[in-house]
Design a protein around this motif. Structure first.
Motif, short mmCIF file in Angstrom:
data_model
loop_
_atom_site.label_atom_id
_atom_site.label_comp_id
_atom_site.label_asym_id
_atom_site.label_seq_id
_atom_site.Cartn_x
_atom_site.Cartn_y
_atom_site.Cartn_z
N GLN A 54 -2.99 -2.31 -5.55
CA GLN A 54 -2.28 -1.06 -5.83
C GLN A 54 -1.62 -0.96 -7.55
O GLN A 54 -1.02 -0.16 -8.02
N LYS A 86 -4.38 0.79 -9.09
CA LYS A 86 -4.37 2.29 -8.71
C LYS A 86 -3.16 3.06 -9.25
O LYS A 86 -3.23 4.19 -9.80
N PHE A 126 -4.55 -6.40 -1.05
CA PHE A 126 -4.32 -4.80 -0.96
C PHE A 126 -3.23 -4.46 -2.03
O PHE A 126 -3.15 -3.38 -2.56
N VAL A 128 -10.96 -4.81 -13.42
CA VAL A 128 -11.24 -3.34 -12.89
C VAL A 128 -12.52 -2.69 -13.55
O VAL A 128 -12.52 -2.36 -14.54
N SER A 164 -9.96 0.60 -16.91
CA SER A 164 -9.85 1.65 -16.19
C SER A 164 -10.52 3.06 -16.66
O SER A 164 -11.32 3.59 -15.74
N PHE A 165 -10.10 3.21 -17.80
CA PHE A 165 -10.70 4.43 -18.56
C PHE A 165 -11.72 4.15 -19.46
O PHE A 165 -12.25 5.04 -20.29
N ARG A 179 -3.79 8.81 -16.11
CA ARG A 179 -4.25 10.37 -16.01
C ARG A 179 -3.35 11.43 -16.32
O ARG A 179 -3.61 12.31 -17.06
N GLU A 189 -14.74 8.35 -13.52
CA GLU A 189 -14.41 9.00 -12.29
C GLU A 189 -14.54 8.18 -10.98
O GLU A 189 -13.78 8.05 -10.34
N ARG A 205 -15.18 5.07 -11.03
CA ARG A 205 -14.32 3.70 -11.00
C ARG A 205 -12.75 4.13 -10.37
O ARG A 205 -12.41 3.32 -9.66
N LEU A 206 -12.32 5.15 -10.86
CA LEU A 206 -10.98 5.63 -10.55
C LEU A 206 -10.96 5.77 -9.12
O LEU A 206 -9.92 5.47 -8.29
N PHE A 266 -10.75 2.51 -6.90
CA PHE A 266 -9.58 1.97 -6.76
C PHE A 266 -8.43 2.85 -6.08
O PHE A 266 -7.66 2.43 -5.35
N ARG A 267 -8.66 4.11 -6.09
CA ARG A 267 -7.77 5.29 -5.63
C ARG A 267 -7.71 4.94 -4.11
O ARG A 267 -6.62 5.33 -3.55
N SER A 273 0.91 -1.13 -0.07
CA SER A 273 -0.03 0.03 0.02
C SER A 273 0.90 1.15 0.10
O SER A 273 0.37 2.24 -0.70
N ILE A 333 -13.15 -4.50 -1.36
CA ILE A 333 -12.42 -5.11 -2.68
C ILE A 333 -13.71 -5.42 -3.67
O ILE A 333 -13.57 -5.25 -4.85
N VAL A 353 -1.49 2.10 -12.09
CA VAL A 353 -1.93 2.25 -13.57
C VAL A 353 -2.88 3.40 -13.79
O VAL A 353 -2.41 4.04 -14.89
N GLN A 354 -3.91 3.72 -12.95
CA GLN A 354 -4.64 4.53 -13.24
C GLN A 354 -4.14 6.00 -13.05
O GLN A 354 -4.36 7.05 -13.90
N ILE A 360 -5.28 -3.62 -17.58
CA ILE A 360 -5.75 -3.06 -16.44
C ILE A 360 -6.00 -1.38 -16.78
O ILE A 360 -7.14 -0.74 -16.74
N GLU A 361 -5.17 -0.91 -18.02
CA GLU A 361 -5.24 0.64 -18.25
C GLU A 361 -6.68 0.79 -18.99
O GLU A 361 -7.24 1.82 -18.77
N ARG A 391 -2.99 10.97 -19.99
CA ARG A 391 -3.92 11.78 -20.85
C ARG A 391 -3.70 13.42 -20.59
O ARG A 391 -4.43 14.23 -21.50
N LEU A 400 -8.15 2.28 -1.99
CA LEU A 400 -7.76 1.00 -1.74
C LEU A 400 -6.31 1.08 -1.36
O LEU A 400 -5.35 1.11 -2.15
N GLY A 401 -6.25 0.53 -0.16
CA GLY A 401 -4.84 0.34 0.51
C GLY A 401 -4.80 0.92 2.07
O GLY A 401 -5.57 1.88 2.20
#
Lengths: 264, 325
Positions: free
Chosen positions: A162, A165, A158, B211, B187-188, A172, B305, B307-308, B311-312, A121, B261, A167-168, B183-184, A175, B314-315
């Protein structure tokens, strides 16, 4: 996926894994941890990497984060503590703002010596913050990966998350039209490679670095095949079209600074 | 279907069921009425079954997830959708049989479906590579998902694989890169995505199809960064201690729901999905209906948004305290 890899050089003399010659350790420091005989790249820690890559005094680290133990995995806290004492790092990634030959960037260095450079994490969050801040400040990102451990087992699912997370965050930043230079050092495997590290606009590798998804031992055990010569090395990755270029360590700072310059 | 040995923990139940069958046979042959005794035994069997399956350990669930008669992705596609056409290939290298995909009709609406495919027997398993995808499998998956985005149809993925294939050619063709790109891409993606973990959710190879806006999971499925066997062999150099590792990894649906999760757990028929494919299919259909209705209403940009954001967060970690610095 843990692998047995050579230890970081310590003591007066070190045996080179490239040519098996004994190398005087003081000599290694002068060469940037390259074998003077065969050019083998010894693994180096995050602070040594930092010193070689960025302008002196230019690095400002992000606020430090430390691992929790979300699964109550036995022995994890002790492992973290031990790694912190051995490396002087809070976790496997050193992340902050830096300048490489006068060009600003966000920088992350994943250090193998901290639990195999595995991503839990903390590493995930720090990398995400690195890309988020770079997006906000419209800066390029340079990531030096050395994560043979892939995703960190002790944080279970977890760690897996990551991958998504990071990759996203890369997506961004990308982009927003910004540059990401991904530098793969020995070894970059598993969940580290299969997430942010593979997705650089420009992907570079150090000579001889092990790069891949599944560890060579697992591949050999599963397929019962003899692995091809040089399997999963940087040279192998280059030949198979997986990376842009191999850059020897002494040229890396200059090489990267030129890329940053051209994408300003 | 071939006969499969019952699990160790099912043996008392199987014995009881055998006794009931025998008694029934005896009664009909001897023309005797033991209906009360039989009803009693059946009640007993029912209670026993409930007890056994209510208290499965994490590793027992892992074994259930791997049951040879458990429905595969193509079974679910047949059970959950009204119609389906399969599409093949990554348009670059080859068609990976370990991942199937295409367009299906879900209650009148076209959707794109993707998932790994395990085989039922040796021959099928060779063709399907035991459901272990190569990079071209992930590239096919991503190609089909992009197609879904173009035509504005939702994506449903099924997940049941131990991991991405660890092979020489898979590495040569960029297994890690293919997973990262999948994954990428997911995600989008500007269409609703639902993932259903139907069996094994092993590591990055599973995440590459997971994802999603809503992640659902069957009751006897697992999802983690590593298989319990591999975890045990790293921890103790002994893959036989997988049961202990499974408990440590917290890979069961109840834990994953708590961790945020997954979004929901889909109940299986008592004794596992393999005991009643049709019922399991109906269950999945009902859950997809419900969650698809929920996310279909959300505008594409907001969907991404959300979806991101999912995952943002998580941790788990903490800020270093001043005293520690």
């Amino acid at each position: 996926m843990m692998m047995n890899l050579e230890e970081a050089p310590e003591g007066l003399w070190t045996r080179c894994d490239g040519c098996a010659q004994m190398v005087f350790s003081k000599e290694l420091e002068k060469t940037g941890f390259l074998c003077p005989t065969c050019g083998h790249h010894f693994r180096i820690g995050a602070f040594q990497r930092l010193a070689m890559l960025v302008d002196e005094g230019s690095f400002t680290p992000f606020p430090p984060l430390v691992a929790a133990n979300p699964l109550d995995f036995p022995g994890y806290e002790q492992k973290i503590k031990q790694a912190q004492e051995q490396t002087g790092l809070d976790d496997a990634a050193l992340v902050g703002k830096a300048a490489i030959q006068n060009t600003d960037c966000m920088l992350a260095i994943v250090d193998f010596s901290f639990m195999g450079g595995s991503m839990g994490s903390v590493v995930g969050e720090q990398l995400v913050r690195c890309f988020e801040r770079a997006t906000a400040e419209r800066l390029p990102v340079v990531v030096v990966s050395g994560g043979g451990g892939g995703a960190r087992m002790q944080e279970g699912v977890f760690s897996l998350m990551q991958m998504a997370k990071t990759v996203q965050a890369v997506g961004r930043h990308s982009r927003a039209g910004l540059l990401f230079v991904s530098i793969l050092t020995h070894p970059t495997m598993g969940g580290v490679y299969a997430s942010f590290a593979a997705l650089g606009d420009i992907v570079l590798a150090e000579p001889g670095a092990l790069i891949g998804f599944a560890g060579p031992r697992i591949v050999a055990e599963t397929t019962r095949e003899k692995l091809p010569e040089g399997f999963q090395t940087a040279e192998f990755a280059l030949e198979h079209g997986l990376i842009d270029a191999i850059v020897p360590r002494p040229q890396l700072a200059q090489y990267v600074s030129r890329l940053l310059e051209w994408h300003r | 279907m071939s006969r499969v040995q019952p699990f160790e923990w099912e043996k008392p139940l199987v014995e009881l069921e055998e006794r009931i069958k025998e008694l029934k046979r005896f009664c009909s042959r001897a023309k005797l009425d033991f209906s009360e005794e039989i009803a009693n035994l059946e009640r007993k069997a029912w209670t026993l079954r409930r007890e056994i399956y209510a208290s499965l350990t994490p590793y027992q669930r892992v074994l259930m997830a791997r049951h040879p008669h458990r429905p595969t992705t193509l079974d679910y596609i047949r059970l959950v959708f009204d119609d389906f056409v399969e599409f093949h290939g990554d348009r670059t290298f080859r068609d990976d049989g370990a991942i199937v995909g295409g367009v299906a009709l879900f209650e009148g609406q076209p959707v794109t479906v993707v998932g790994p495919q395990k085989g039922r027997d040796t021959k099928e398993n060779v063709a399907r590579n035991f459901g272990l995808p190569h990079p071209e499998g992930y590239r096919k998956a991503l190609r089909l998902m992009k197609q879904a985005e173009k035509f504005g149809r939702p994506v449903i993925t099924f997940i049941d694989l131990v991991g991405a294939y660890p092979g020489v050619e898979a590495e040569e063709r960029g297994q890690g890169l293919a997973i990262a790109q999948c994954i990428e891409g997911m995600s989008f993606l500007k269409v609703p995505i639902i993932s259903v973990i139907t069996g094994e959710g092993g590591s990055g190879g599973a995440l590459a199809l997971g994802v999603a806006d809503r992640v659902l999971m069957l009751e006897n499925a697992w999802y983690s960064v590593i298989s319990p066997e591999m975890c045990a062999s790293i921890l103790w150099r002994d893959s036989a201690r997988a049961a202990e590792a499974a408990a440590l990894l917290r890979l069961s649906p109840t834990d994953l729901l708590k961790f945020g999760i997954i979004d929901d757990v889909i109940t299986e028929p008592l004794g596992g999905a393999h005991r009643d494919h049709a019922f399991t299919g109906m269950q999945i259909r009902a859950f997809i209906r419900r969650y698809l209705a929920e996310i279909k209403r959300i505008a594409p940009e907001r969907l991404v948004e959300e979806r991101l954001a999912r995952f943002r967060k998580l941790g788990q970690f903490r800020e270093k305290r001043l005293a520690e610095i």
